[in-house]
Design a protein around this motif. Structure first.
Motif, PDB file in Angstrom:
ATOM      1  N   GLN A 304       0.827  -1.217   0.000  1.00  0.00           N
ATOM      2  CA  GLN A 304       0.000   0.000   0.000  1.00  0.00           C
ATOM      3  C   GLN A 304       0.857   1.262   0.000  1.00  0.00           C
ATOM      4  N   ILE A 305       2.078   1.138   0.501  1.00  0.00           N
ATOM      5  CA  ILE A 305       3.056   2.233   0.433  1.00  0.00           C
ATOM      6  C   ILE A 305       4.119   1.782  -0.566  1.00  0.00           C
ATOM      7  N   ASP A 306       4.440   2.651  -1.525  1.00  0.00           N
ATOM      8  CA  ASP A 306       5.254   2.241  -2.670  1.00  0.00           C
ATOM      9  C   ASP A 306       6.753   2.320  -2.466  1.00  0.00           C
ATOM     10  N   MET A 307       7.210   3.202  -1.567  1.00  0.00           N
ATOM     11  CA  MET A 307       8.656   3.445  -1.481  1.00  0.00           C
ATOM     12  C   MET A 307       9.014   4.118  -0.162  1.00  0.00           C
ATOM     13  N   VAL A 308      10.321   4.112   0.132  1.00  0.00           N
ATOM     14  CA  VAL A 308      10.829   4.722   1.364  1.00  0.00           C
ATOM     15  C   VAL A 308      11.992   5.650   1.003  1.00  0.00           C
ATOM     16  N   VAL A 309      11.969   6.868   1.553  1.00  0.00           N
ATOM     17  CA  VAL A 309      12.942   7.912   1.208  1.00  0.00           C
ATOM     18  C   VAL A 309      13.466   8.566   2.484  1.00  0.00           C
ATOM     19  N   SER A 310      14.462   9.444   2.334  1.00  0.00           N
ATOM     20  CA  SER A 310      15.007  10.088   3.535  1.00  0.00           C
ATOM     21  C   SER A 310      14.249  11.353   3.926  1.00  0.00           C
ATOM     22  N   ASP A 311      13.751  12.123   2.944  1.00  0.00           N
ATOM     23  CA  ASP A 311      13.309  13.497   3.209  1.00  0.00           C
ATOM     24  C   ASP A 311      14.381  14.210   4.036  1.00  0.00           C
ATOM     25  N   HIS A 312      15.625  14.101   3.573  1.00  0.00           N
ATOM     26  CA  HIS A 312      16.762  14.763   4.226  1.00  0.00           C
ATOM     27  C   HIS A 312      16.515  16.265   4.200  1.00  0.00           C
ATOM     28  N   SER A 313      16.267  16.849   5.365  1.00  0.00           N
ATOM     29  CA  SER A 313      15.932  18.278   5.428  1.00  0.00           C
ATOM     30  C   SER A 313      16.703  18.946   6.561  1.00  0.00           C
ATOM     31  N   PRO A 314      17.986  19.258   6.281  1.00  0.00           N
ATOM     32  CA  PRO A 314      18.857  19.773   7.334  1.00  0.00           C
ATOM     33  C   PRO A 314      18.721  21.273   7.528  1.00  0.00           C
ATOM     34  N   CYS A 315      19.314  21.773   8.592  1.00  0.00           N
ATOM     35  CA  CYS A 315      19.402  23.221   8.836  1.00  0.00           C
ATOM     36  C   CYS A 315      20.606  23.457   9.733  1.00  0.00           C
ATOM     37  N   THR A 316      20.905  24.714  10.018  1.00  0.00           N
ATOM     38  CA  THR A 316      21.995  25.014  10.955  1.00  0.00           C
ATOM     39  C   THR A 316      21.513  24.721  12.386  1.00  0.00           C
ATOM     40  N   GLY A 333      12.736  19.277  10.445  1.00  0.00           N
ATOM     41  CA  GLY A 333      13.459  18.575   9.388  1.00  0.00           C
ATOM     42  C   GLY A 333      14.479  17.642   9.997  1.00  0.00           C
ATOM     43  N   ILE A 334      14.672  16.496   9.351  1.00  0.00           N
ATOM     44  CA  ILE A 334      15.574  15.467   9.888  1.00  0.00           C
ATOM     45  C   ILE A 334      16.641  15.138   8.848  1.00  0.00           C
ATOM     46  N   SER A 335      17.895  15.019   9.321  1.00  0.00           N
ATOM     47  CA  SER A 335      19.009  14.674   8.434  1.00  0.00           C
ATOM     48  C   SER A 335      19.255  13.171   8.485  1.00  0.00           C
ATOM     49  N   SER A 336      19.205  12.525   7.306  1.00  0.00           N
ATOM     50  CA  SER A 336      19.418  11.066   7.320  1.00  0.00           C
ATOM     51  C   SER A 336      19.894  10.529   5.975  1.00  0.00           C
ATOM     52  N   LEU A 337      20.247  11.403   5.044  1.00  0.00           N
ATOM     53  CA  LEU A 337      20.590  10.960   3.685  1.00  0.00           C
ATOM     54  C   LEU A 337      21.635   9.849   3.674  1.00  0.00           C
ATOM     55  N   GLN A 338      22.617   9.945   4.547  1.00  0.00           N
ATOM     56  CA  GLN A 338      23.726   8.988   4.561  1.00  0.00           C
ATOM     57  C   GLN A 338      23.327   7.636   5.161  1.00  0.00           C
ATOM     58  N   PHE A 339      22.241   7.593   5.917  1.00  0.00           N
ATOM     59  CA  PHE A 339      21.964   6.395   6.725  1.00  0.00           C
ATOM     60  C   PHE A 339      20.681   5.652   6.350  1.00  0.00           C
ATOM     61  N   GLY A 340      20.096   5.998   5.208  1.00  0.00           N
ATOM     62  CA  GLY A 340      18.821   5.386   4.821  1.00  0.00           C
ATOM     63  C   GLY A 340      18.864   3.871   4.718  1.00  0.00           C
ATOM     64  N   LEU A 341      19.893   3.352   4.050  1.00  0.00           N
ATOM     65  CA  LEU A 341      19.970   1.903   3.843  1.00  0.00           C
ATOM     66  C   LEU A 341      20.082   1.145   5.167  1.00  0.00           C
TER      67      LEU A 341
END
Length: 457
Positions: A304-316, A333-341
């Protein structure tokens, strides 16, 4: 073999081919997968032998806020794409906000590409944006090569990217009809019943009560009706609540070309565990409770859910208001681009998901969303030789020193995860291996008008 080298072939005892994991040699020619052979059929020659590490299609993260130009103190192409490479991500799709200017006109899109040139360690595609009054920019942006468009039904958090009304959406969708493009929705709306943030602002529950499920529910009611009316491909980004899943299912059954993603934070984190003042956990829509989280996992398993992504949304760090721990004031916003897998695998492997599910949910479907699936997201002859080499059994701890995002603040600091990325290969070039990067960025811009001969400005 050093990062920066061209790889002619990759051998492993564990190559993911379709639903099967088996020994194979992937032969690479001119940056694409030429052949996939059994070991006995490989004629020999120089080969990167990775032993029994898993070889899989590189991760395609189709929801990343890079913030360049304009907010490079938050993130930028150089740091974001290095973090991506370190995480086995071989393609990112950049969101049209929080850069200044946002990607809402052809001119702004060209400015964005210019800024990204020479800074990308992995391949990069770009979403455009729909804002009030820019409907006549949409077709020219498609011609210029955007992967599709994103809009907000509620305040986006930045002034340069205003949210749309239903009237704006009718104008935009009329332009998108017949183009094959896709419209992505931040699916929350303001509703009258919204609880005011009048509790203790340091308590996560105060923030959570201010963004109830009904905000997603009502937004998705609007989206499904428009999707059915116009038959334009629509996509719901970062679904946090399991409640609207029934609405989504009914719309699809009625013929709506609708897809939906969730994120690593909704699958890995839950509201009950968020300490007071820990604003690094704030995002919109919010991280909800553990019962809701299990419902998201079930929906993922059921397709029912097609995919999983990071929504990497960093800030200072200052924007996270850690000094006073005020959830109502902090940037979401949450930073996670490097750790999704590893984030995904650490939780998914306990719930009976297989490696083939990882490739489908993190590579294949994400590539399909941005119409990149003719080159990206699969291990097959003719596809770009984008590979992640990783060890699903090995554990590691997330430490600040190993984080390659520009700003190191993340709710995952100190967490032990399963799944270590050993190497990342983009179009046959080794861009990352065992903590080292290729000396210069080798990523290309993926432009939708011509993904077969991907241009690099």
């Amino acid at each position: 073999m050093e990062p920066g080298s061209s790889v002619g072939a990759v051998r492993s005892k564990r190559v993911l081919l379709g639903d099967q994991v088996r020994p194979a040699v992937i032969v690479i020619k001119d940056g694409t997968i030429h052949q996939i052979l059994s070991d006995s059929d490989f004629p020999g020659g120089e080969v990167l032998d990775v032993g029994d590490s898993v070889v899989m299609p590189g991760i395609v993260d189709c929801h990343v806020h890079v913030n360049e130009p304009g907010r490079v103190s938050w993130e930028g192409f150089w740091t974001a794409t290095r973090a991506a490479a370190a995480g086995g991500v071989t393609t990112i799709v950049d969101m049209p906000l929080n850069s200044i200017p946002p990607t809402t006109t052809v001119g702004n899109f060209h400015e964005k590409q210019l800024e990204a040139t020479g800074k990308c360690f992995v391949d990069t595609a770009f979403w455009g944006g729909v804002i009030p009054g820019n409907q006549l920019e949409l077709r020219p942006m498609i011609q210029a090569g955007v992967a599709g468009f994103k809009c907000f039904l509620i305040h986006s958090g930045v002034e340069e990217f205003p949210h749309v009304t239903e009237q704006d959406l009718h104008a935009a969708m009329a332009q998108l009809q017949g183009t094959g493009s896709v419209l992505l929705f931040h699916a929350e709306v303001d509703v009258q019943q919204t609880t005011q943030e009048n509790g203790d602002p340091r308590q996560y529950s105060t923030f959570l009560q201010s963004r109830p499920d009904i905000m997603e529910m009502e937004a998705i009611r609007t989206i499904t009706a428009l999707c059915l009316q116009y038959q334009v491909r629509c996509h719901i980004v970062h679904l946090s609540s399991a409640k609207p899943l029934e609405l989504i299912r009914e719309a699809r059954q009625a013929g709506a070309p609708l897809t939906v993603e969730t994120t690593h934070h909704y699958l890995s984190l839950c509201a009950e565990d968020i300490p007071a003042g820990a604003t690094q956990f704030k995002c919109c829509p919010p991280i909800r409770g553990s019962v809701n989280q299990e419902q998201l996992w079930s929906a993922l398993k059921a397709g029912q859910i097609d995919m999983v992504v990071s929504d990497h949304s960093p800030c200072t760090p200052d924007l996270k208001k850690l000094d006073n721990g005020d959830f109502t004031e902090a940037w979401g916003g949450i930073s996670s681009l490097q750790f999704g897998l590893p984030l995904f695998w650490s939780s998914a492997s306990k719930r009976g998901f297989q490696l083939s599910d990882v490739a489908r949910l993190l590579s294949q479907q994400t590539a399909r969303l941005g119409s990149l699936d003719n080159r990206k997201g699969s291990l097959a002859p003719g596809y770009d030789a984008d590979l992640v080499v990783w060890d699903p059994e090995k554990e590691f701890e997330i430490k600040e020193a190993s984080i390659h995002h520009k700003n190191k603040l993340t709710p995952y600091l100190g967490l032990t995860l399963r799944g270590v990325v050993c190497a990342t290969i983009v179009r046959g070039q080794l861009v990352y291996r065992e903590g080292s990067f290729c000396p210069e960025p080798l990523g290309k811009h993926l432009l939708q008008n011509d993904t077969h001969t991907v241009t690099h400005l």
